[in-house]
Scaffold this active site. Structure first.
Site: not given
Ligand code: 4NP
Length: 166
Positions: A19, A22, A24-26, A135
């Site tokens: 993702c 790294n 949240c989703r992954s 996201d």
């Molecule tokens: P992820 O979510 O891609 O599912 O881990 C996010 C985590 C951090 C951010 C965006 C999405 N960020 O902008 O910091």
């Protein structure tokens, strides 16, 4: 008569979930997939990475940890890392959470023959649907439940494609 013994060793399938951050989703997908693989007795190497480096070294987001705990999974051991060119050689499949990160992944230098390893994770559940796992980072807690449900379905579907092959 000459008998030849053939010794076939099945290597474990290696899958990388990707993702943006790294956190949240992954890592949620990694936690669900490793628990389901264990329950099915499937040998699988599972890891996750982010296409950006903002959160490298961090534990998963506290909302992701809480949502996973609510559903019986512990991901507190996971730490964020950034996708690197070597990952294309290390893994058999690179499953990506959304279309924007699919583009990010394909911009990381790799052999052209490795490009076919990369696909959207939700296509495991709905082939050619080209749907993204949204996201959840800037949204509320409902977003994490929605993400969990999507990931759970995609993990089941992915493991169904492997059952009997590992
Ligand atoms: P992820 O979510 O891609 O599912 O881990 C996010 C985590 C951090 C951010 C965006 C999405 N960020 O902008 O910091």
């Amino acid at each position: 008569m000459h008998y030849m013994s053939i010794n076939i060793t099945f290597a474990a399938m290696k899958v990388l979930l990707v993702c943006l951050g790294n956190i949240c989703r992954s890592p949620m997908a990694e936690g669900i997939l490793r628990d389901k693989a264990r329950e099915r007795g499937l040998r699988l190497t599972i890891d996750s990475a982010g296409t950006n480096r903002y959160h490298t070294g961090e534990a998963p987001d506290h909302r992701a940890v809480a949502k996973m705990k609510e559903h019986g999974h512990d991901i507190t051991d996971l730490r964020a890392r950034t996708l690197e060119p070597e990952d294309f050689g290390r893994f058999d499949r690179i499953l990506v959470m959304d279309t924007s990160n699919l583009q990010n992944v394909l911009r990381v230098p790799h052999k052209s023959s490795h490009g076919s390893k990369v696909s959207l994770f939700l296509n495991e559940f709905q082939p050619q649907g080209n749907q993204s796992v949204p996201d959840p980072y800037f949204g509320g807690d409902d977003g994490f439940e929605d993400v969990y449900q999507m990931l759970d379905k995609a993990c089941e579907a992915y493991l169904n494609t492997l059952d009997g092959k590992s």
